[in-house]
Design an enzyme around this catalytic site. Structure first.
Site, PDB file in Angstrom:
ATOM      1  N   CYS A  94       0.838  -1.191   0.000  1.00 50.82           N
ATOM      2  CA  CYS A  94       0.000   0.000   0.000  1.00 50.82           C
ATOM      3  C   CYS A  94       0.876   1.245   0.000  1.00 50.82           C
ATOM      4  O   CYS A  94       1.862   1.306   0.739  1.00 50.82           O
ATOM      5  CB  CYS A  94      -0.899  -0.016   1.238  1.00 50.82           C
TER       6      CYS A  94
ATOM      7  N   HIS B  35      -9.103  -3.667  -2.187  1.00 48.89           N
ATOM      8  CA  HIS B  35      -8.121  -2.943  -1.379  1.00 48.89           C
ATOM      9  C   HIS B  35      -8.455  -1.451  -1.347  1.00 48.89           C
ATOM     10  O   HIS B  35      -8.484  -0.834  -0.284  1.00 48.89           O
ATOM     11  CB  HIS B  35      -6.719  -3.163  -1.969  1.00 48.89           C
ATOM     12  N   GLU B  36      -8.757  -0.876  -2.513  1.00 47.99           N
ATOM     13  CA  GLU B  36      -9.037   0.561  -2.590  1.00 47.99           C
ATOM     14  C   GLU B  36     -10.396   0.907  -1.962  1.00 47.99           C
ATOM     15  O   GLU B  36     -10.529   1.945  -1.310  1.00 47.99           O
ATOM     16  CB  GLU B  36      -8.954   1.059  -4.027  1.00 47.99           C
TER      17      GLU B  36
ATOM     18  N   HIS C 199     -10.088   1.389   1.652  1.00 49.63           N
ATOM     19  CA  HIS C 199      -9.653   2.751   1.997  1.00 49.63           C
ATOM     20  C   HIS C 199     -10.851   3.690   2.122  1.00 49.63           C
ATOM     21  O   HIS C 199     -10.904   4.517   3.033  1.00 49.63           O
ATOM     22  CB  HIS C 199      -8.702   3.315   0.934  1.00 49.63           C
TER      23      HIS C 199
END
Length: 171
Positions: A95, A137-138, A141
């Protein structure tokens, strides 16, 4: 313009991002800046919160077979919603907000994504493999979560110790 990337343990990374409602020139310029920032940092994905803007926007540019990234492969994803996730896969993730650390994380192997493009047009994307992993993953966030939160208690404690040591060595 290259934007500064927020790094762990900055509390801004815990912020849950808000839905995008204005698909105007300001958003377009911001997405362009995100792309420039991501490419200058050798990333394959970037969430808006990582550059201190808590809106539901992410960009992805998955490398080709030769490991090269091409702007025509850029995907701009606004207000994403995951549908029909399938299977599980273990993948070593890194990351831009947790530089220098990589850990195996379990993710869905494939998914269908509903989102809007930079003009607010609805889109649907069927993703597998690295694209599916990067999307998840994004989106984490956007929810205020980092990949390290998916680690087991033992692996998380080990990460914290190694990260603190690495930070001391940088100073």
């Amino acid at each position: 313009m290259i934007l500064p990337i927020i790094t762990y343990p900055d509390k801004q990374l815990k912020t849950r991002s808000l839905e995008v409602t204005n698909f105007d020139g300001l958003l377009h310029r911001f997405l362009d800046d995100m792309y420039e920032t991501m490419m200058s940092s050798n990333g394959i994905g970037l969430a808006s919160i990582q550059v201190a803007n808590p809106i539901r926007a992410i960009i992805l540019c998955i490398p080709d077979e030769d490991g090269k990234q091409h702007k025509e492969n850029l995907i701009e994803i606004i207000n994403p919603v995951i549908h029909t996730p399938r299977g599980n896969v273990l993948y070593q993730e890194g990351c831009l907000s947790v530089p220098g650390f990589y850990e195996d994380v379990e993710r869905y192997e494939s998914l269908t994504l509903h989102y809007q493009d930079r003009h607010g047009e609805p889109c649907v994307l069927h993703a597998t493999d690295l694209l599916s992993i990067a999307i998840q993953h994004e989106i984490d966030h956007l929810e205020g979560k980092l990949f390290i939160e998916k680690l087991s208690y033992y692996r998380r404690k080990k990460f914290e110790k190694e990260y603190k040591k690495a930070q001391k060595e940088k100073k």
